[in-house]
Scaffold this active site. Structure first.
Site, PDB file in Angstrom:
ATOM      1  N   GLN A 117       0.801  -1.202   0.000  1.00  8.70           N
ATOM      2  CA  GLN A 117       0.000   0.000   0.000  1.00  8.70           C
ATOM      3  C   GLN A 117       0.841   1.261   0.000  1.00  8.70           C
ATOM      4  O   GLN A 117       0.332   2.354  -0.070  1.00  8.70           O
ATOM      5  CB  GLN A 117      -0.906   0.030   1.230  1.00  8.70           C
ATOM      6  CG  GLN A 117      -2.189  -0.762   1.031  1.00  8.70           C
ATOM      7  CD  GLN A 117      -3.117  -0.576   2.188  1.00  8.70           C
ATOM      8  OE1 GLN A 117      -2.675  -0.547   3.348  1.00  8.70           O
ATOM      9  NE2 GLN A 117      -4.385  -0.409   1.916  1.00  8.70           N
ATOM     10  N   GLN A 118       2.164   1.066   0.090  1.00  3.76           N
ATOM     11  CA  GLN A 118       2.996   2.258   0.217  1.00  3.76           C
ATOM     12  C   GLN A 118       2.945   3.140  -1.012  1.00  3.76           C
ATOM     13  O   GLN A 118       2.961   4.343  -0.937  1.00  3.76           O
ATOM     14  CB  GLN A 118       4.446   1.853   0.486  1.00  3.76           C
ATOM     15  CG  GLN A 118       4.715   1.677   1.956  1.00  3.76           C
ATOM     16  CD  GLN A 118       6.002   0.958   2.187  1.00  3.76           C
ATOM     17  OE1 GLN A 118       6.662   0.540   1.246  1.00  3.76           O
ATOM     18  NE2 GLN A 118       6.365   0.813   3.441  1.00  3.76           N
ATOM     19  N   CYS A 119       2.968   2.494  -2.161  1.00  5.04           N
ATOM     20  CA  CYS A 119       3.004   3.291  -3.395  1.00  5.04           C
ATOM     21  C   CYS A 119       2.048   2.730  -4.414  1.00  5.04           C
ATOM     22  O   CYS A 119       1.861   1.527  -4.502  1.00  5.04           O
ATOM     23  CB  CYS A 119       4.386   3.224  -4.027  1.00  5.04           C
ATOM     24  SG  CYS A 119       5.603   4.163  -3.152  1.00  5.04           S
ATOM     25  N   THR A 120       1.472   3.561  -5.189  1.00  5.40           N
ATOM     26  CA  THR A 120       0.752   3.057  -6.338  1.00  5.40           C
ATOM     27  C   THR A 120       1.675   3.073  -7.558  1.00  5.40           C
ATOM     28  O   THR A 120       1.310   2.652  -8.632  1.00  5.40           O
ATOM     29  CB  THR A 120      -0.485   3.917  -6.643  1.00  5.40           C
ATOM     30  OG1 THR A 120      -0.049   5.277  -6.674  1.00  5.40           O
ATOM     31  CG2 THR A 120      -1.532   3.732  -5.553  1.00  5.40           C
ATOM     32  N   VAL A 121       2.861   3.558  -7.355  1.00  5.09           N
ATOM     33  CA  VAL A 121       3.807   3.596  -8.471  1.00  5.09           C
ATOM     34  C   VAL A 121       4.923   2.594  -8.204  1.00  5.09           C
ATOM     35  O   VAL A 121       5.469   2.542  -7.118  1.00  5.09           O
ATOM     36  CB  VAL A 121       4.422   5.012  -8.597  1.00  5.09           C
ATOM     37  CG1 VAL A 121       5.592   5.013  -9.553  1.00  5.09           C
ATOM     38  CG2 VAL A 121       3.356   5.987  -9.064  1.00  5.09           C
TER      39      VAL A 121
END
Lengths: 191, 612
Positions: free
Chosen positions: B473-477
Site C-alpha cells: 500500500q505504500q506506493c501506487t507507483v
C-alpha cells in the site's frame, strides 16, 4: 562462392538477397508406404468414389494403372549462419499432395544408424525454424554441433575452404536423405 | 460449363521432369509460381499449360459435369493439332485441367487433376516392344543424340517433342515443323521427353503426340518412338535408360470431330475420385500455436529434465484475482491470453471482492450483491487449482485467502512496492494440521502445512486503516520492470511447486545461511521457497520462510472454523465491524497482554513504530 563445374545433380546457387547467396538442391524420394495424409476426415467430407465417373470416364486399356505410392519432395538449402559462423542445412519435405511432413515423420525417415547417434539430443538436432531469407518455416539441422564436428574432421586449418562444404554436407546430409555423389570427393584434397 | 457457379478460370503453367530415378512415379509439379506464366520454369523442366477451375462450394465441385470439362480440354488439344499450332508449340499437347475447392475454415483442399489424352479410333498396337536405347543405337550415336538435344534446346528451350533423324550412322535432331523436309531415305524416330521411369512403358505425353502424328504424318508402316529420358546419378548424366519402341498407328487425318478423351486422375484409393489434403497442421494458426508450445515443452523435458510432468502443467487451472477498479480489464486479460496462446481456455469475470473493514451498505440490494459476489468467488476458487492474488490492496486479499485455505487450494501471492516485490505461496493446511500450530517445528525446514499465509506475520487485522501502510500500500507507483519480474517468478514458483512430489505441502527451501545453495533439489525444477523477496535497488533476492500464526486473521483455526460454521454471516461481521477479526482471532488479547512496563528502555534512535 561458385561451383567448380556445372552441377550435374541440379544444385543451384541462388541469391535472393544481394550478398546472401545460398545453395539449393531439390530431390524426390520414393516413399515405400502409401500413406494417406487425410486420416482425420469426417465421413461427409471424404470424397465419395464418384461411381458415375467410374462408369462414364472409364479409362481405356491403354492406361497402365500402377500401385499408388507417395513420393516425398525434399528441398535443401545451405545457408551461412553469421551467428554460428558455420553453414547450416535447412530443408523441407512435402508429400505429393503438398502437405508438409511433421517433425515426427521427418524423424521416422532418419536412417536408424544415424538415429542412435543422435537419439539423446533428438529434439534439438532437427528443429523447425524460420528460414533466414524466405521467412517460411523450414526444418533445420541445428548448427551448434557443427563447429565441433568440423574440428574433428578437418584438423588441419590450412585445408582450402572449398573442402569444407563437401566434408560437412557429406557428414550431416545423410541424416535427411541428402547424399552427395562420390565424384564430389575429388574436391577434397587427398582423394 | 456453367460459369455462374465456378469462380474465374485461371490459366496456369506447371512443369514435369524427365530425370527421376527408377520407380518414382511420373508427376506433374504444380507450384506456387504456376500463375506467373511460362517464363519461370527451370531449364531442365518441361511446361504443361492448364486450366484451373475453382469452385465456391463443395457441391459445385462435386456436381460439375466432369465429362464435359474433359471434352472442352480435349477439343482445345484437337484444335491445336488440326490447325498445326501443336507442331510449332508442341508443349500444348501436354495440357491438364485442375478442379479445386478450398475449405478455408478447416484448411481442407479438394482437388482433381485431369490429363486429357485423345483416344485413337482404333487401338494403337505394339509392333516392337520397348528396348533400351543402347540396344538400338551405338553408344556413340546415343552420345551424339544427347549432344544434339542439348544444342537444339539452346535455340528452342524446353523442347519436349522432336524428330530424331538417322541417316546412315549420323543422328540429327529436328523440330517437328521440319517433318516434311526429311530426306526420304533417312529413318525418322518420333522423339519426346518422357517423364515416365518404367522400362517397358512410355509416358503419358505420348498419347496426344500419337494423335498429332496420326493426323499429320500417317503411315501404313509402323512408326518408331524414342522416349527420351535424361537423368543424373552420382554426378553423372546419362540418357541410356531411354527406350525405343515401334507401334502401328491408325490414321486420324480424316477425322473432323474431336476424338474421345480420357484422363481423370485416380485418387489414392485408385478410384476415379477427387483428392483431399488437410493442411490445417501447417496453416491453421491455432494448430500451429499448439504444436509450437507442445514442442517447447517437449524440448524442455527431453533435453533438460526428463522427470518433468508436462500434463500436470498443462492441466492446472489458474484463477487470477486482481485488477480492481478497471471495468474491462478482466475480459481484456482473457482475450490477451488467447492471443498469446489460442489453445488456452480463459474467461474474464467482473465482480467486486468484499473486504474487511469496508462496511457493506445496509440496504437489501447491497447485501444481496455482496452475498452474490462472495458466492461467485467461492465457486471460482472451488473450480480452480491455483489462485493468484494480484490485487492492489492488502485487505482485498483477505477473503480469497480464507476461502482458498478452507478449500485447501494453492495460493500464490504477488505484491509490489516501489522497487521491492514479494512472491509468496500460502501454506497448505491439512485436516490434521489445523489444530497443530502449537507443536514444535524445525525452523530450518518448515513443512508445507506449517507455512504462513500473507497475513500470518501481521499483528493487526487488514482493515480500512490509513496509518498502517503495508508493503503493497505504500506506493501506487512501481518501477516499470517490477511487475513483470514478480509475475514471472509467481508463475515459476507455482510450476516448481506443482512438480514437487508433495505439491503444496512441500517444505520451504530458504536462503538463510546459504541453505539454498546446499539444498537437495527434490522438485525437478529446483527450489520451492516459501517467499521470494526481491530488492530491485540492489538486484538482490532472498528466500525467507515463515510459520503460520495461530492468531492469523485469515488462516488461523479460530477464523477458519468461524467461516466454516457461520458462513456468510461470519464474513459479514468481518466486513462491517473493524475490530471483529482481531477479537475473533485472539489478536486483541495479544495486544492487551503486552505489558509496556516490561520494556526497560529505548536507545536514542529507537522509537515506537507500527510493525509491517
Amino acid at each position: 562462392m561458385s561451383f567448380s563445374r556445372p552441377s550435374a545433380n541440379g544444385a543451384r546457387l541462388q541469391s535472393e538477397v544481394p550478398g546472401l547467396p545460398f545453395l539449393a538442391f531439390k530431390q524426390r524420394l520414393h516413399s515405400r508406404e502409401e500413406k494417406s495424409t487425410n486420416q482425420e476426415h469426417s465421413r461427409e467430407e471424404e470424397d465419395e468414389e464418384d461411381d458415375d465417373a467410374e462408369r462414364e470416364l472409364e479409362d481405356d486399356q491403354a492406361t497402365l494403372v500402377t500401385e499408388r505410392c507417395d513420393t516425398i519432395s525434399m528441398e535443401y538449402h545451405v545457408v551461412y549462419s553469421e551467428s554460428y559462423q558455420v553453414p547450416v542445412l535447412y530443408f523441407n519435405a512435402f508429400h505429393s499432395d503438398g502437405k508438409l511432413l511433421s517433425l515426427n515423420e521427418i524423424w521416422d525417415r532418419v536412417p536408424s544408424l544415424h538415429r542412435q547417434r543422435v537419439e539423446h539430443d533428438k529434439w534439438t538436432v532437427i528443429t523447425q525454424q524460420e528460414h533466414p531469407i524466405f521467412g517460411r518455416p523450414f526444418f533445420q539441422l541445428h548448427p551448434c554441433h557443427t563447429e565441433d564436428l568440423m574440428k574433428q574432421v578437418l584438423p588441419n586449418s590450412s585445408e582450402s575452404k572449398s573442402n569444407y562444404i563437401v566434408t560437412w554436407l557429406s557428414s550431416v546430409g545423410p541424416l535427411v536423405g541428402l547424399h552427395l555423389p562420390l565424384v564430389f570427393s575429388e574436391l577434397c584434397g587427398d582423394g | 460449363m456453367n460459369n455462374t457457379v465456378a469462380t474465374p478460370i485461371h490459366i496456369i503453367i506447371n512443369s514435369y521432369s524427365i530425370g527421376d530415378p527408377d520407380g518414382v512415379p511420373c508427376r506433374l509439379c504444380v507450384e506456387y509460381n504456376a500463375f506467373e506464366g511460362p517464363g519461370h520454369i527451370s531449364s531442365h523442366l518441361f511446361p504443361s499449360p492448364g486450366t484451373l477451375i475453382n469452385f465456391n462450394t463443395l457441391n459445385a465441385f462435386r456436381e460439375i459435369d466432369k465429362k464435359n470439362v474433359l471434352e472442352q480440354s480435349a477439343k482445345q488439344i484437337w484444335d491445336d493439332i488440326k490447325s498445326g499450332k501443336a507442331i510449332t508449340e508442341p508443349f500444348l499437347l501436354s495440357r491438364f485441367m485442375l478442379l479445386t475447392f478450398c475449405d478455408l475454415k478447416k484448411y481442407h483442399y479438394h482437388y482433381w487433376f485431369a490429363f486429357p489424352a485423345l483416344v485413337t479410333p482404333e487401338p494403337v498396337t505394339v509392333h516392337k516392344p520397348a528396348q533400351r536405347i543402347t540396344d538400338v543405337f551405338t553408344s556413340n550415336q546415343v552420345k551424339s543424340l544427347q549432344k544434339e538435344y542439348d544444342s537444339l534446346v539452346k535455340t528452342v528451350p524446353h523442347l519436349g517433342f522432336f524428330l530424331v533423324v538417322q541417316d546412315g550412322n549420323s543422328i540429327k535432331l529436328q523440330t517437328l515443323d521440319k517433318a516434311n523436309k526429311v530426306s526420304k531415305k533417312a529413318k525418322v524416330f518420333y522423339g519426346f521427353c518422357d517423364p515416365c521411369t518404367l522400362s517397358e512403358h512410355p509416358g503419358w505425353p505420348l498419347r496426344n503426340y500419337l494423335a498429332l502424328i496420326a493426323s499429320k504424318w500417317p503411315s501404313q508402316e509402323p512408326i518408331s518412338i524414342i522416349c527420351y529420358r535424361d537423368r543424373s546419378r552420382e554426378g553423372q548424366r546419362s540418357c541410356d535408360h531411354s527406350i525405343v519402341l515401334e507401334v502401328n498407328l491408325p490414321s486420324m487425318t480424316d477425322m473432323k470431330d474431336c476424338p474421345k478423351c480420357v484422363g481423370w486422375e485416380r485418387n489414392q484409393k485408385n478410384k476415379l475420385g477427387a483428392r483431399t489434403v488437410d493442411l490445417s497442421s501447417s496453416m491453421d494458426p491455432n494448430r500451429l500455436a499448439e504444436s509450437s508450445v507442445d514442442l517447447n515443452l517437449k524440448l524442455m523435458r527431453w533435453r533438460l529434465i526428463q522427470e518433468l510432468d508436462l500434463e500436470k502443467v498443462q492441466q492446472t487451472k489458474c484463477l487470477l484475482l486482481g485488477a480492481e477498479r478497471r471495468e474491462t480489464k478482466a475480459a481484456t486479460a482473457a482475450e490477451k491470453l488467447k492471443k498469446i496462446f489460442p489453445g488456452v481456455t480463459s474467461s474474464g469475470h467482473q465482480f467486486s471482492i468484499p473486504m474487511p473493514g469496508h462496511a457493506v451498505g445496509k440496504s437489501e440490494a447491497a447485501l444481496k450483491q455482496v452475498q452474490e459476489d462472495v458466492g461467485k468467488l467461492e465457486a471460482l476458487i472451488e473450480s480452480h487449482d491455483v489462485i493468484y492474488l494480484l490485487m492492489d490492496t492488502r485487505e482485498s486479499r483477505w477473503l480469497p485467502t480464507l476461502i482458498a485455505a478452507s478449500k485447501r487450494k494453492l495460493v500464490v501471492n504477488a505484491a509490489l512496492g516501489f522497487d521491492t516485490y514479494l512472491v509468496l505461496r500460502h501454506g497448505l493446511k491439512t485436516d490434521e494440521s489445523e489444530g497443530s500450530t502449537a507443536s514444535p517445528v524445525n525452523l530450518a525446514c518448515i513443512p508445507g502445512h506449517r507455512l504462513g499465509c500473507y497475513f500470518c506475520n501481521d499483528v493487526v487485522a487488514p482493515g480500512n486503516s490509513t496509518r498502517d501502510r503495508t508493503l503493497d500500500q505504500q506506493c501506487t507507483v512501481s518501477r516499470p520492470g517490477l511487475s513483470m519480474v514478480a509475475a514471472a517468478l509467481a508463475v515459476e514458483l507455482m510450476v516448481s511447486l506443482l512438480q514437487h512430489p508433495n505439491g503444496g505441502h512441500a517444505a520451504a527451501d530458504t536462503s538463510a545461511k546459504d541453505d539454498h545453495l546446499n539444498a537437495s533439489l527434490i522438485s525437478p525444477l529446483g527450489l520451492v521457497p516459501h517467499q521470494i523477496r526481491g530488492f530491485l535497488a540492489r538486484f538482490h533476492t532472498i528466500l525467507p520462510a515463515s510459520l503460520a500464526f495461530n492468531k492469523c486473521t485469515a488462516c488461523s483455526e479460530s477464523v477458519m472454523s468461524g467461516y466454516r460454521e457461520q458462513g456468510f454471516n461470519f464474513l459479514l461481521k468481518a466486513f462491517n465491524q473493524p475490530s471483529f477479526l482481531e477479537d475473533h482471532s485472539g489478536l486483541t488479547t495479544l495486544h492487551q497482554e503486552i505489558d509496556y512496563s516490561e520494556i526497560i528502555a529505548f536507545s536514542d534512535d529507537e522509537s515506537v513504530k507500527s510493525t509491517e
